[in-house]
Enzyme design. Structure first.
Site, PDB file in Angstrom:
ATOM      1  N   HIS A 120      -3.950   2.209   0.837  1.00 46.66           N
ATOM      2  CA  HIS A 120      -3.322   2.588  -0.417  1.00 46.66           C
ATOM      3  C   HIS A 120      -2.393   1.472  -0.896  1.00 46.66           C
ATOM      4  O   HIS A 120      -1.746   0.807  -0.098  1.00 46.66           O
ATOM      5  CB  HIS A 120      -2.515   3.877  -0.217  1.00 46.66           C
ATOM      6  CG  HIS A 120      -2.090   4.520  -1.494  1.00 46.66           C
ATOM      7  ND1 HIS A 120      -2.954   5.260  -2.258  1.00 46.66           N
ATOM      8  CD2 HIS A 120      -0.899   4.525  -2.147  1.00 46.66           C
ATOM      9  CE1 HIS A 120      -2.310   5.710  -3.323  1.00 46.66           C
ATOM     10  NE2 HIS A 120      -1.058   5.263  -3.281  1.00 46.66           N
TER      11      HIS A 120
ATOM     12  N   ASP B 281      -7.060   4.030   3.190  1.00 44.35           N
ATOM     13  CA  ASP B 281      -6.048   4.847   2.515  1.00 44.35           C
ATOM     14  C   ASP B 281      -5.927   6.185   3.240  1.00 44.35           C
ATOM     15  O   ASP B 281      -6.857   6.994   3.226  1.00 44.35           O
ATOM     16  CB  ASP B 281      -6.450   5.072   1.059  1.00 44.35           C
ATOM     17  CG  ASP B 281      -5.346   5.689   0.214  1.00 44.35           C
ATOM     18  OD1 ASP B 281      -4.526   6.450   0.761  1.00 44.35           O
ATOM     19  OD2 ASP B 281      -5.317   5.411  -0.999  1.00 44.35           O
TER      20      ASP B 281
ATOM     21  N   CYS C  95      -1.825   4.459  -8.172  1.00 44.88           N
ATOM     22  CA  CYS C  95      -1.227   5.519  -7.348  1.00 44.88           C
ATOM     23  C   CYS C  95      -1.132   6.805  -8.180  1.00 44.88           C
ATOM     24  O   CYS C  95      -2.148   7.342  -8.590  1.00 44.88           O
ATOM     25  CB  CYS C  95       0.120   5.025  -6.826  1.00 44.88           C
ATOM     26  SG  CYS C  95       1.050   6.147  -5.781  1.00 44.88           S
TER      27      CYS C  95
END
Length: 291
Positions: free
Chosen positions: A254, A219, A162
């Site tokens: 994600h 994502d 991330c």
């Protein structure tokens, strides 16, 4: 224990939440908990610029590696800070023979694990952490490792998730001693400011080590189009850039390696983790396969 050497146990939500960031609660019952058996694992203090010290979580095998040393993996936290998931990832890497260390890169701005929501976390902490500060603190972490004769910094890789995935690209362009990087769903393009002047796509010609980028096609924050932009830029880059590789997992979004969150995709996470280990091995930072 499964074939990645990771233990899985069921916990009640109340006990499972211990050590996780407030902003990620509630924690999923499928969360992976890796034990510290045969590891030297815990918090250490890293000297940094200005006479301060930065906390870091370290996990290193007790067994002796080649020549008494273990290859190093720097682990860069998610946006949520140095919480239990990141510490668990260090233990997983140590189970594969690495000296893994995750510094608390927000320590000057505050404790991200105590912030209850993401907007406040971004406003009060994350936005105030400059890229220059992060590069310097990672350099300080490497300097600290060189004082520990168990760490072989000549065989050193970096991985991040991330927020940390973006940092992997930046630090791979910053440190000439890195052998490899693995960036998990880190932003590649976007707005810049004085504290964050470059995006990874701006640094492809400065990469010192090839990077494996691991992304999810679903994502919503990192569209596949931006991954394709990065792929095109890498193909036009120098040796390290050209050797880099981007993988996109069609069924993941994600945070697909974040087993404590609903975003977790266990199938893709397992494949990606294995790809990372093989990537490190290919580029001179070998792991120990589990038997």
């Amino acid at each position: 224990m499964d074939d990645t050497g990771i233990n899985r146990r069921g916990f009640a939500t109340a006990s499972l939440a211990t050590g996780f960031a407030l902003a990620v609660l509630p924690v999923s019952a499928q969360t992976i908990i890796t034990d510290a058996d045969d590891l030297d694992a815990g918090m250490v203090q890293v000297p940094v610029a200005g006479g301060a010290t930065m906390a870091a979580y370290r996990a290193v095998p007790k067994r002796t590696g080649k020549g008494g040393h273990h290859p190093v993996v720097l682990v860069v936290q998610e946006i949520f800070g140095l919480h239990e998931h990141i510490r668990d990832l260090c233990r997983r890497l140590a189970k594969s023979g690495y000296y893994a260390i995750a510094p608390d890169l927000y320590f000057r701005q505050g404790d991200a694990t105590k912030v209850p929501d993401i907007p406040t976390l971004i406003r009060d902490i994350v936005s105030k952490v400059s890229d220059a500060q992060v590069m310097a603190d990672l350099d300080a972490t490497v300097a600290h490792l060189k004082t520990d004769n168990r760490a072989d910094t000549r065989r050193m890789a970096i991985t991040g998730f991330c927020w940390g995935g973006r940092i992997v690209w930046l630090y791979s362009a910053h440190n000439p001693d890195l052998k490899a990087g693995a960036a998990w769903y880190g932003r590649l393009v976007g707005n810049t400011d004085a504290d964050h002047p470059k995006n990874p796509i701006d640094l492809v010609d400065q990469l010192n080590a090839p990077v494996l980028g691991l992304y999810g096609a679903k994502d919503e924050g990192i569209p596949v189009a931006s991954v394709d932009q990065m792929r095109t830029a890498l193909a036009k880059g120098d040796k390290a850039a050209d050797a880099s590789k981007l993988m996109v997992f069609p069924e993941s979004g994600h945070g697909f390696n974040a087993d404590y969150r609903p975003s977790y995709n266990p199938v893709d996470a397992k494949i990606a983790w294995k790809q990372m280990l093989e990537w490190f091995k290919k580029h001179g930072v070998p792991y120990l396969p589990h038997t």
